[in-house]
Design a protein around this motif. Sequence first.
Motif: not given
Length: 181
Positions: A62-76
């Motif tokens: 499993t790859v478990l990603e912690f992210y946020a909708d506002w996170c530009e790097v996450c969206r990229e």
Amino acid sequence: MTDSSPNAGLSPLQKGLLLVAAIALAVSLFLLRNGGSLESPLDQLARRSLPPEVALTNGRPTVLEFYADWCEVCREMAPAMLEMERQHGSALDVVLVNIDNPRWLDLTDRYDVTGIPQLNLFAADGSMRGRSLGGRKADELNAIASSLLDGSPLPVLAGIGSSSPMPEAAAFDATGPRSHA
């Protein structure tokens, strides 16, 4: 006074056709960018994610990603994550956990999430193999996925490394030199 706007000599029908063409172009570009889906890659991944407790007990890495909708790097990074999930999805779980959702507060505390995106990397038996901090490119994500799938050592990348759980006995000792006890 003369109207010098670009639409000055256009009829209402022509203006309407231009508006329809502009909207169609915008929708086409959005769909092209998002692989034909009306959802962003980040939304697609989040919607398709298994609950973490299921992913960590189903016998698949499993790859478990912690992210946020506002996170530009996450969206990229999301298109590369989506491609990794599409490529390895039958053998590897890709799970997204939104740090802004209070439901996941226990996970963000348990895995000491101090920055995003944070990828926690788990073996098929649910044991944590390592953690990656910051954005990753497609080739790096594929190398991580390959090492999780074949059990080989994690790739040597900046911001990635093995981790070990801290034993209970090694937890904070209030009698230390800075305890003021």
